[in-house]
Motif scaffolding. Structure first.
Motif, PDB file in Angstrom:
ATOM      1  N   GLY A   1      45.676  21.858 -22.385  1.00 23.52           N
ATOM      2  CA  GLY A   1      46.729  20.895 -22.127  1.00 23.52           C
ATOM      3  C   GLY A   1      46.227  19.472 -21.914  1.00 23.52           C
ATOM      4  N   ARG A   2      45.023  19.204 -22.319  1.00 25.65           N
ATOM      5  CA  ARG A   2      44.458  17.862 -22.159  1.00 25.65           C
ATOM      6  C   ARG A   2      45.016  16.926 -23.242  1.00 25.65           C
ATOM      7  N   LYS A   3      44.875  15.637 -23.019  1.00 26.11           N
ATOM      8  CA  LYS A   3      45.270  14.641 -24.016  1.00 26.11           C
ATOM      9  C   LYS A   3      44.108  14.409 -24.968  1.00 26.11           C
ATOM     10  N   ALA A   4      44.440  13.932 -26.175  1.00 24.65           N
ATOM     11  CA  ALA A   4      43.427  13.725 -27.208  1.00 24.65           C
ATOM     12  C   ALA A   4      42.379  12.700 -26.780  1.00 24.65           C
ATOM     13  N   SER A   5      42.816  11.600 -26.174  1.00 24.11           N
ATOM     14  CA  SER A   5      41.861  10.567 -25.761  1.00 24.11           C
ATOM     15  C   SER A   5      40.918  11.094 -24.674  1.00 24.11           C
ATOM     16  N   GLU A   6      41.466  11.876 -23.764  1.00 25.99           N
ATOM     17  CA  GLU A   6      40.639  12.479 -22.698  1.00 25.99           C
ATOM     18  C   GLU A   6      39.652  13.482 -23.304  1.00 25.99           C
ATOM     19  N   ALA A   7      40.129  14.263 -24.263  1.00 29.16           N
ATOM     20  CA  ALA A   7      39.256  15.243 -24.923  1.00 29.16           C
ATOM     21  C   ALA A   7      38.123  14.534 -25.659  1.00 29.16           C
ATOM     22  N   ALA A   8      38.429  13.445 -26.344  1.00 27.57           N
ATOM     23  CA  ALA A   8      37.402  12.697 -27.077  1.00 27.57           C
ATOM     24  C   ALA A   8      36.343  12.166 -26.117  1.00 27.57           C
ATOM     25  N   LYS A   9      36.769  11.621 -24.963  1.00 26.66           N
ATOM     26  CA  LYS A   9      35.819  11.112 -23.959  1.00 26.66           C
ATOM     27  C   LYS A   9      34.922  12.226 -23.438  1.00 26.66           C
ATOM     28  N   ASN A  10      35.521  13.376 -23.123  1.00 30.60           N
ATOM     29  CA  ASN A  10      34.741  14.506 -22.593  1.00 30.60           C
ATOM     30  C   ASN A  10      33.738  15.028 -23.625  1.00 30.60           C
ATOM     31  N   ILE A  11      34.177  15.148 -24.866  1.00 35.19           N
ATOM     32  CA  ILE A  11      33.287  15.644 -25.926  1.00 35.19           C
ATOM     33  C   ILE A  11      32.141  14.663 -26.144  1.00 35.19           C
ATOM     34  N   CYS A  12      32.458  13.373 -26.152  1.00 31.24           N
ATOM     35  CA  CYS A  12      31.413  12.353 -26.353  1.00 31.24           C
ATOM     36  C   CYS A  12      30.441  12.322 -25.182  1.00 31.24           C
ATOM     37  N   SER A  13      30.933  12.534 -23.959  1.00 27.94           N
ATOM     38  CA  SER A  13      30.016  12.542 -22.809  1.00 27.94           C
ATOM     39  C   SER A  13      29.103  13.767 -22.838  1.00 27.94           C
ATOM     40  N   ALA A  14      29.592  14.880 -23.402  1.00 26.75           N
ATOM     41  CA  ALA A  14      28.776  16.100 -23.456  1.00 26.75           C
ATOM     42  C   ALA A  14      27.860  16.142 -24.672  1.00 26.75           C
ATOM     43  N   LEU A  15      28.336  15.648 -25.824  1.00 23.63           N
ATOM     44  CA  LEU A  15      27.585  15.821 -27.071  1.00 23.63           C
ATOM     45  C   LEU A  15      26.998  14.533 -27.641  1.00 23.63           C
ATOM     46  N   GLY A  16      27.286  13.419 -27.049  1.00 24.78           N
ATOM     47  CA  GLY A  16      26.756  12.157 -27.564  1.00 24.78           C
ATOM     48  C   GLY A  16      27.870  11.163 -27.800  1.00 24.78           C
ATOM     49  N   GLN A  17      27.529   9.902 -27.662  1.00 25.68           N
ATOM     50  CA  GLN A  17      28.511   8.830 -27.697  1.00 25.68           C
ATOM     51  C   GLN A  17      29.329   8.797 -28.993  1.00 25.68           C
TER      52      GLN A  17
END
Length: 174
Positions: free
Chosen positions: A18-34
């Motif tokens: 149920g997360r938002k797309a922008s939040e998901a993008a930030k989380n993925i980038c913080s975990a896997l690279g900018q």
């Protein structure tokens, strides 16, 4: 950079939480690279998931798949290098933009042939009279015309007022 399919799995899991797309993008980038995923790309995938399509297969490219026949285009250009893009599009049953893109990909550009006038202007006539007078006076001083070999020349006036450009390679002369 992380595997694209792994990133799509991460986006799907964030969507299901149920997360938002922008939040998901930030989380993925913080975990896997900018630069792992852009916010816009994540939004497109979330739109797809929202529509009920949970397939993680990424269809490469946008728009219809091109099955353009470049050989037919090249054959038409060899046959008639002065053909227009619209005529090519009609003949090959595609859009003018497709023709434009294909010609650019082939390195073709439009060039006008060199125009050589065959009708003499008043200035041309005066120059010829001056040159002929000079040669005649020279002939009177020192005969030289017997040493010149000449051939017969035939001039035909052909009026072609409409000039059409040709499709040529960038470095090719018209």
């Amino acid at each position: 950079m992380a595997d694209e399919e792994h990133i799509r799995h991460c986006m799907l899991s964030k969507f299901q939480l149920g997360r938002k797309a922008s939040e998901a993008a930030k989380n993925i980038c913080s975990a896997l690279g900018q630069d792992a995923v852009s916010a816009r790309k994540c939004q497109r995938w979330f739109e797809k998931f929202h529509e009920g399509n949970f397939s993680l297969d990424d269809k490469s490219g946008r728009g219809p798949v091109s099955n353009f026949d470049q050989e037919a285009l090249q054959a038409l250009l060899v046959q008639n290098p002065q053909i227009t893009q619209q005529e090519l599009a009609t003949t090959l049953n595609c859009s003018q933009k497709t023709i434009s893109n294909q010609l650019r990909a082939l390195g073709k550009v439009q060039k006008f042939g060199k125009w050589v006038p065959h009708e003499l202007t008043d200035n041309n006539c005066n120059q010829r009279v001056t040159i002929c007078s000079s040669l005649l006076s020279r002939q009177n001083r020192l005969p030289f015309l017997e040493q010149i070999i000449t051939g017969d020349e035939k001039w035909v006036l052909y009026v072609n007022l409409k000039r059409r450009p040709q499709w040529l390679d960038k470095n090719e002369a018209p």
